[in-house]
Design a protein around this motif. Sequence first.
Motif, PDB file in Angstrom:
ATOM      1  N   ASN A 185      -8.571  10.818 -20.478  1.00  0.00           N
ATOM      2  CA  ASN A 185      -9.450  10.848 -19.313  1.00  0.00           C
ATOM      3  C   ASN A 185      -8.998   9.835 -18.266  1.00  0.00           C
ATOM      4  N   VAL A 186      -9.181  10.188 -17.004  1.00  0.00           N
ATOM      5  CA  VAL A 186      -9.040   9.226 -15.911  1.00  0.00           C
ATOM      6  C   VAL A 186     -10.342   9.233 -15.134  1.00  0.00           C
ATOM      7  N   CYS A 187     -10.620   8.125 -14.476  1.00  0.00           N
ATOM      8  CA  CYS A 187     -11.882   8.008 -13.749  1.00  0.00           C
ATOM      9  C   CYS A 187     -11.910   8.927 -12.536  1.00  0.00           C
ATOM     10  N   ARG A 188     -10.798   8.949 -11.789  1.00  0.00           N
ATOM     11  CA  ARG A 188     -10.714   9.760 -10.566  1.00  0.00           C
ATOM     12  C   ARG A 188      -9.253   9.821 -10.113  1.00  0.00           C
ATOM     13  N   ASP A 189      -8.944  10.789  -9.283  1.00  0.00           N
ATOM     14  CA  ASP A 189      -7.632  10.809  -8.648  1.00  0.00           C
ATOM     15  C   ASP A 189      -7.565   9.664  -7.638  1.00  0.00           C
ATOM     16  N   LEU A 190      -6.445   8.941  -7.637  1.00  0.00           N
ATOM     17  CA  LEU A 190      -6.287   7.826  -6.711  1.00  0.00           C
ATOM     18  C   LEU A 190      -5.829   8.355  -5.361  1.00  0.00           C
ATOM     19  N   THR A 191      -6.731   8.402  -4.417  1.00  0.00           N
ATOM     20  CA  THR A 191      -6.415   8.786  -3.042  1.00  0.00           C
ATOM     21  C   THR A 191      -7.003   7.736  -2.105  1.00  0.00           C
ATOM     22  N   LEU A 192      -6.404   7.602  -0.935  1.00  0.00           N
ATOM     23  CA  LEU A 192      -6.842   6.587   0.006  1.00  0.00           C
ATOM     24  C   LEU A 192      -8.223   6.881   0.580  1.00  0.00           C
ATOM     25  N   ASN A 193      -8.725   8.106   0.356  1.00  0.00           N
ATOM     26  CA  ASN A 193     -10.065   8.447   0.843  1.00  0.00           C
ATOM     27  C   ASN A 193     -11.137   7.580   0.204  1.00  0.00           C
ATOM     28  N   ASP A 194     -10.845   7.033  -0.977  1.00  0.00           N
ATOM     29  CA  ASP A 194     -11.824   6.229  -1.708  1.00  0.00           C
ATOM     30  C   ASP A 194     -11.612   4.730  -1.530  1.00  0.00           C
ATOM     31  N   PHE A 195     -10.807   4.345  -0.543  1.00  0.00           N
ATOM     32  CA  PHE A 195     -10.493   2.933  -0.352  1.00  0.00           C
ATOM     33  C   PHE A 195     -10.655   2.538   1.111  1.00  0.00           C
ATOM     34  N   THR A 196     -11.042   1.294   1.307  1.00  0.00           N
ATOM     35  CA  THR A 196     -10.976   0.685   2.631  1.00  0.00           C
ATOM     36  C   THR A 196      -9.750  -0.229   2.666  1.00  0.00           C
ATOM     37  N   ILE A 197      -9.192  -0.422   3.846  1.00  0.00           N
ATOM     38  CA  ILE A 197      -7.961  -1.194   3.977  1.00  0.00           C
ATOM     39  C   ILE A 197      -8.201  -2.374   4.906  1.00  0.00           C
ATOM     40  N   GLN A 198      -7.890  -3.568   4.424  1.00  0.00           N
ATOM     41  CA  GLN A 198      -7.940  -4.778   5.228  1.00  0.00           C
ATOM     42  C   GLN A 198      -6.504  -5.235   5.485  1.00  0.00           C
ATOM     43  N   LYS A 199      -6.178  -5.534   6.732  1.00  0.00           N
ATOM     44  CA  LYS A 199      -4.811  -5.925   7.072  1.00  0.00           C
ATOM     45  C   LYS A 199      -4.746  -7.417   7.389  1.00  0.00           C
ATOM     46  N   TYR A 200      -3.764  -8.080   6.794  1.00  0.00           N
ATOM     47  CA  TYR A 200      -3.539  -9.500   7.010  1.00  0.00           C
ATOM     48  C   TYR A 200      -2.166  -9.667   7.655  1.00  0.00           C
ATOM     49  N   ASP A 201      -2.167 -10.077   8.921  1.00  0.00           N
ATOM     50  CA  ASP A 201      -0.930 -10.154   9.684  1.00  0.00           C
ATOM     51  C   ASP A 201      -0.134 -11.418   9.342  1.00  0.00           C
ATOM     52  N   LYS A 202       1.183 -11.243   9.248  1.00  0.00           N
ATOM     53  CA  LYS A 202       2.122 -12.356   9.065  1.00  0.00           C
ATOM     54  C   LYS A 202       1.664 -13.310   7.954  1.00  0.00           C
ATOM     55  N   THR A 203       1.420 -12.739   6.781  1.00  0.00           N
ATOM     56  CA  THR A 203       0.862 -13.551   5.704  1.00  0.00           C
ATOM     57  C   THR A 203       1.720 -13.584   4.453  1.00  0.00           C
ATOM     58  N   HIS A 204       2.846 -12.858   4.443  1.00  0.00           N
ATOM     59  CA  HIS A 204       3.673 -12.814   3.240  1.00  0.00           C
ATOM     60  C   HIS A 204       5.114 -13.168   3.573  1.00  0.00           C
ATOM     61  N   LEU A 205       5.582 -14.268   3.001  1.00  0.00           N
ATOM     62  CA  LEU A 205       6.975 -14.660   3.099  1.00  0.00           C
ATOM     63  C   LEU A 205       7.622 -14.334   1.755  1.00  0.00           C
ATOM     64  N   GLY A 206       8.381 -13.243   1.732  1.00  0.00           N
ATOM     65  CA  GLY A 206       8.954 -12.761   0.477  1.00  0.00           C
ATOM     66  C   GLY A 206      10.182 -13.531   0.041  1.00  0.00           C
ATOM     67  N   SER A 207      10.835 -13.027  -0.992  1.00  0.00           N
ATOM     68  CA  SER A 207      11.981 -13.728  -1.577  1.00  0.00           C
ATOM     69  C   SER A 207      13.106 -13.907  -0.565  1.00  0.00           C
ATOM     70  N   ALA A 208      13.411 -12.870   0.194  1.00  0.00           N
ATOM     71  CA  ALA A 208      14.465 -12.994   1.203  1.00  0.00           C
ATOM     72  C   ALA A 208      14.065 -13.997   2.278  1.00  0.00           C
ATOM     73  N   GLY A 209      12.787 -14.000   2.656  1.00  0.00           N
ATOM     74  CA  GLY A 209      12.307 -14.962   3.625  1.00  0.00           C
ATOM     75  C   GLY A 209      12.367 -16.389   3.108  1.00  0.00           C
ATOM     76  N   ARG A 210      12.086 -16.576   1.844  1.00  0.00           N
ATOM     77  CA  ARG A 210      12.155 -17.915   1.263  1.00  0.00           C
ATOM     78  C   ARG A 210      13.587 -18.431   1.198  1.00  0.00           C
TER      79      ARG A 210
END
Length: 356
Positions: A185-210
């Motif tokens: 069993n799965v709870c539901r199909d994972l689709t973006l219709n069931d999610f809200t999206i919060q955006k955080y600008d310029k907040t991730h410095l990845g491995s290449a950036g480091r």
Amino acid sequence: MKKLSVFFLAVIILFTGINIADRETENLNLIRDDAVNAWGFIQRVLLKSEAYGSASYMDVYRLDNGVSAARDVNENLNGLYEGVPSGKALADEIGAEFLFVAAPEKQREEDIPAGIVDFSASKYDSAISYLSDLNVSFIDMKSVFESMPGDWYSYFYKSDHHWNNEGAFICAAEISEYIKDSGFNVCRDLTLNDFTIQKYDKTHLGSAGRFSGIYYGGVDDVSLYLPSFETEFEVRYPSSDAVYEGDFETSMVRYEFLDGYSFSRYGHYAYLGEDCDRVEIKNRLFTDGARVVMVKDSYAVPVAGFLSLNVSELDMIDLRYIDDSSAKSYIIEKDPDIIIYLFEPASYGDAKNMVP
């Protein structure tokens, strides 16, 4: 330009020496970070394809589209060759399903600048060929992304080797389909219709950036996906006795990793926090789903957050942080319905990553 480079280097050396003499750790870290940024800026101005031009492990280079990548100069696949049969044998021993999820390299082989050696793509292709010949269940995430309408690089951070949360969400949806097709069993199909999206600008410095600084490696935005339906979880970290309880946001999200970019913070870990030996997740509102053990590298962290919505229990094990032989007995004790291996090509070389 050569004189400018010498000037910047002289300033960096001067201030680094001053702070070493003063033994001010915080200031020393700031100088170190500024030094990396200054060096990357110089290389960007000089239009260098590599940040350091070294044959050493994980030099950073830029693709023509401005995306940065940390190259893999290790061709070794011994971890894959030892780990997959070991994991499959353990699954067979306890009567569990076995699934290998192949997370692809970010850099497309055709986009790598001439003269730069990077074995990531060839290692991935060799892994898929090996998995096919071994006749084990696997998900080829490279093929999944190639079948999507979006641009390939839209599923990855530009300053990091990891996929972003959009790529991780797609992976969790693919695994959910496998779980459902396997009769659980799965709870539901994972689709973006069931999610809200919060955006955080310029907040991730990845491995290449480091490694190469913000001007050469770049800084990323992070999109945080939060379910809009009712959830309740218990997330336990056995080694530290830390426990998070509540809805998805309360138990899964670590907002401290989204507090602006930093050389000491990683936006990739906004779900569940940094890699550690074990994480145990219980879905309190979905108790008739599959019990899953995931043996993983860092690519799996956001995937696990999303996947936990569709299983009853999800235990993550990162063998890089386990020094004894307890991992196998731990998995057997958990008695999972499914053992999932989720790794990217850089993890294929070391058997410690994959053999419990």
